[in-house]
Design a protein around this motif. Structure first.
Motif, PDB file in Angstrom:
ATOM      1  N   VAL A 295       8.856  30.563  -4.804  1.00  0.00           N
ATOM      2  CA  VAL A 295       9.859  29.593  -4.353  1.00  0.00           C
ATOM      3  C   VAL A 295      10.010  28.476  -5.385  1.00  0.00           C
ATOM      4  O   VAL A 295      11.129  27.996  -5.631  1.00  0.00           O
ATOM      5  CB  VAL A 295       9.477  29.022  -2.962  1.00  0.00           C
ATOM      6  CG1 VAL A 295       8.189  28.208  -3.024  1.00  0.00           C
ATOM      7  CG2 VAL A 295      10.603  28.172  -2.403  1.00  0.00           C
ATOM      8  N   MET A 296       8.920  28.059  -6.035  1.00  0.00           N
ATOM      9  CA  MET A 296       9.014  27.009  -7.048  1.00  0.00           C
ATOM     10  C   MET A 296       9.763  27.500  -8.283  1.00  0.00           C
ATOM     11  O   MET A 296      10.563  26.771  -8.870  1.00  0.00           O
ATOM     12  CB  MET A 296       7.617  26.527  -7.437  1.00  0.00           C
ATOM     13  CG  MET A 296       6.963  25.639  -6.391  1.00  0.00           C
ATOM     14  SD  MET A 296       7.903  24.121  -6.078  1.00  0.00           S
ATOM     15  CE  MET A 296       7.827  23.343  -7.694  1.00  0.00           C
ATOM     16  N   ALA A 297       9.499  28.757  -8.699  1.00  0.00           N
ATOM     17  CA  ALA A 297      10.215  29.304  -9.849  1.00  0.00           C
ATOM     18  C   ALA A 297      11.712  29.375  -9.568  1.00  0.00           C
ATOM     19  O   ALA A 297      12.541  29.014 -10.421  1.00  0.00           O
ATOM     20  CB  ALA A 297       9.674  30.685 -10.204  1.00  0.00           C
ATOM     21  N   VAL A 298      12.077  29.824  -8.377  1.00  0.00           N
ATOM     22  CA  VAL A 298      13.492  29.929  -8.018  1.00  0.00           C
ATOM     23  C   VAL A 298      14.148  28.554  -8.008  1.00  0.00           C
ATOM     24  O   VAL A 298      15.227  28.347  -8.596  1.00  0.00           O
ATOM     25  CB  VAL A 298      13.644  30.620  -6.643  1.00  0.00           C
ATOM     26  CG1 VAL A 298      15.082  30.501  -6.142  1.00  0.00           C
ATOM     27  CG2 VAL A 298      13.240  32.085  -6.737  1.00  0.00           C
ATOM     28  N   VAL A 299      13.500  27.590  -7.363  1.00  0.00           N
ATOM     29  CA  VAL A 299      14.069  26.241  -7.267  1.00  0.00           C
ATOM     30  C   VAL A 299      14.222  25.609  -8.648  1.00  0.00           C
ATOM     31  O   VAL A 299      15.270  25.027  -8.981  1.00  0.00           O
ATOM     32  CB  VAL A 299      13.196  25.355  -6.361  1.00  0.00           C
ATOM     33  CG1 VAL A 299      13.602  23.886  -6.472  1.00  0.00           C
ATOM     34  CG2 VAL A 299      13.289  25.809  -4.908  1.00  0.00           C
TER      35      VAL A 299
END
Length: 410
Positions: free
Chosen positions: A77-81
């Motif tokens: 989720v952090m990579a996507v954001v």
């Protein structure tokens, strides 16, 4: 050979595809950004350099906290954001009309790109099959270089057109590439964040308190001086100290890039643990040192074609050394990182690349361009000595991972 370049199906292939997509956009951006901001927007080269230094310095400061957040919230989720944020930051360049707006966009891009890359590495560590992290990382690195090569070609087309609209198209492509990479990463399974026990929450240590890992990262940063070597030092060396034609630079860059794309995976298969990683680091860095010595020979008053052949031989040696050094460094960076902390550990280790790219140009220009052949030899000796020290430090870090079981309560 081409079949061997395709990662195994599943998460490894998806991670490599995401890297290929976003680095294609970055490759076009890197080629065009300096000319756009100086010639089209009207920012002076000094101000542009200052802005980029501020941006990447901020990224250095914030990368480890963002990596820690990826460990706690989940790296996918952090990579996507963060990749979405990077795309938005690049999109802001379409509206840049002053240094202030440029600085804001550059800071947002640098922080998002570094944080997103660290989260992506943590995702790789959590999804790669046991014992195959370095192999999967090699596939991702091959995709990285292939993306940069394709992006550079697209950026070259924009430079030929040399119009505001062409540069805008490059920025739009880069933003779209980050959005697409974020979507691709959203298709892989999430790595569950490691829960922190309440009694351990207060005493949880940061990567900055892991002395062996800090020393390993510092040593690896010195080895990463080979990165600005090709981009910064070699063009000035060839033009001022050799009889070789300057256009040879493009052939040398292609040789280096294509070698990594074709052979990085094959070279990395010899790394199976921390012991083999230390050997690869030493042999690879020794080859980097040998390449520096060969570069020094081109300052001797030889003909253009002899200097050109020697330069190509040196680049080939450096390319092999770079692949071996990188494979060893990946295994060390993952192997010495505790489970559940790959986000902050990979962010910290990855900062070595940023530091080398920030400090390297000034250091290498003074060492090589102004000092000449002795500077090349000194740099080669530095690579060998640092890699020799790396082995004992890696063993120190490996011993520190052995946790003594707590004494039973009476």
């Amino acid at each position: 050979m081409l079949k061997g370049l395709i990662p195994p199906p599943g998460p490894p292939r998806v991670l490599a595809l995401a890297q290929l997509v976003c680095r294609t956009g970055d490759g076009a951006y890197y080629i065009c950004s300096a000319l756009f901001f100086t010639r089209v927007v009207g920012i002076s080269p000094v101000k542009m350099g200052l802005g980029l230094t501020i941006a990447w310095s901020l990224a250095l400061v914030l990368s480890v906290p963002l990596g820690h957040l990826a460990d706690r919230r989940g790296p996918r989720v952090m990579a996507v954001v963060l990749f979405v944020c990077a795309g938005l930051a690049i999109s802001s360049y379409l509206f840049v009309s002053s240094f202030t707006l440029f600085l804001a966009g550059a800071c947002a891009y640098a922080v998002s790109q570094r944080g997103g890359s660290a989260a992506q590495q943590a995702l790789l560590a959590g999804l790669a099959p046991e014992g195959r992290v370095t192999e999967i990382r090699a596939y991702v690195q091959s995709s990285y270089n292939a993306g940069l090569a394709m992006g550079s070609a697209l950026g070259g087309v924009a430079l030929l057109v040399d119009r505001r609209e062409a540069y805008y198209a490059v920025f739009a492509l880069n933003a779209l590439a980050f959005f697409c990479a974020a979507f691709v990463l959203s298709r892989v399974p999430e790595v569950p964040p490691r829960p922190v026990a309440p009694e351990a929450a207060q005493g949880e240590t940061s990567v900055l308190k892991d002395r062996p890992y800090v020393v390993v990262t510092a040593l690896n940063t010195l080895l990463l001086l080979h990165i600005p070597l090709v981009d910064i030092a070699l063009p000035l060396w060839i033009s001022e100290h050799t009889a070789a034609p300057v256009w040879l630079l493009s052939l040398m860059f292609m040789l280096n890039t294509v070698s990594v794309v074709l052979f990085q995976v094959r070279v990395s298969r010899g790394v199976t643990g921390l012991a083999s990683a230390s050997r690869y680091l030493f042999v690879g860095s020794s080859l980097l040192g040998l390449g520096c010595v060969v570069f020094a020979l081109t300052s001797v008053g030889s003909s253009a074609w002899v200097a050109g052949v020697v330069l190509l031989v040196a680049v080939a040696i450096q390319a092999l050394g770079e692949m071996m050094q990188a494979a060893g460094a990946w295994e060390v960076s993952f192997g010495l990182a505790p489970d559940g902390k790959h986000g902050q550990y990979q962010a910290f280790f990855g900062n070595g690349t940023t530091v080398a790219e920030m400090v390297g140009p000034l250091l290498l220009t003074g060492l090589i361009v102004y000092w000449g052949a002795p500077g090349w030899i000194l740099l080669g000796v530095l690579f060998v000595v640092v890699s020799a020290v790396m082995g004992p430090v890696v063993r120190w870090g490996e011993r520190s991972r052995v946790v003594t079981p707590p004494a039973p309560h009476v």
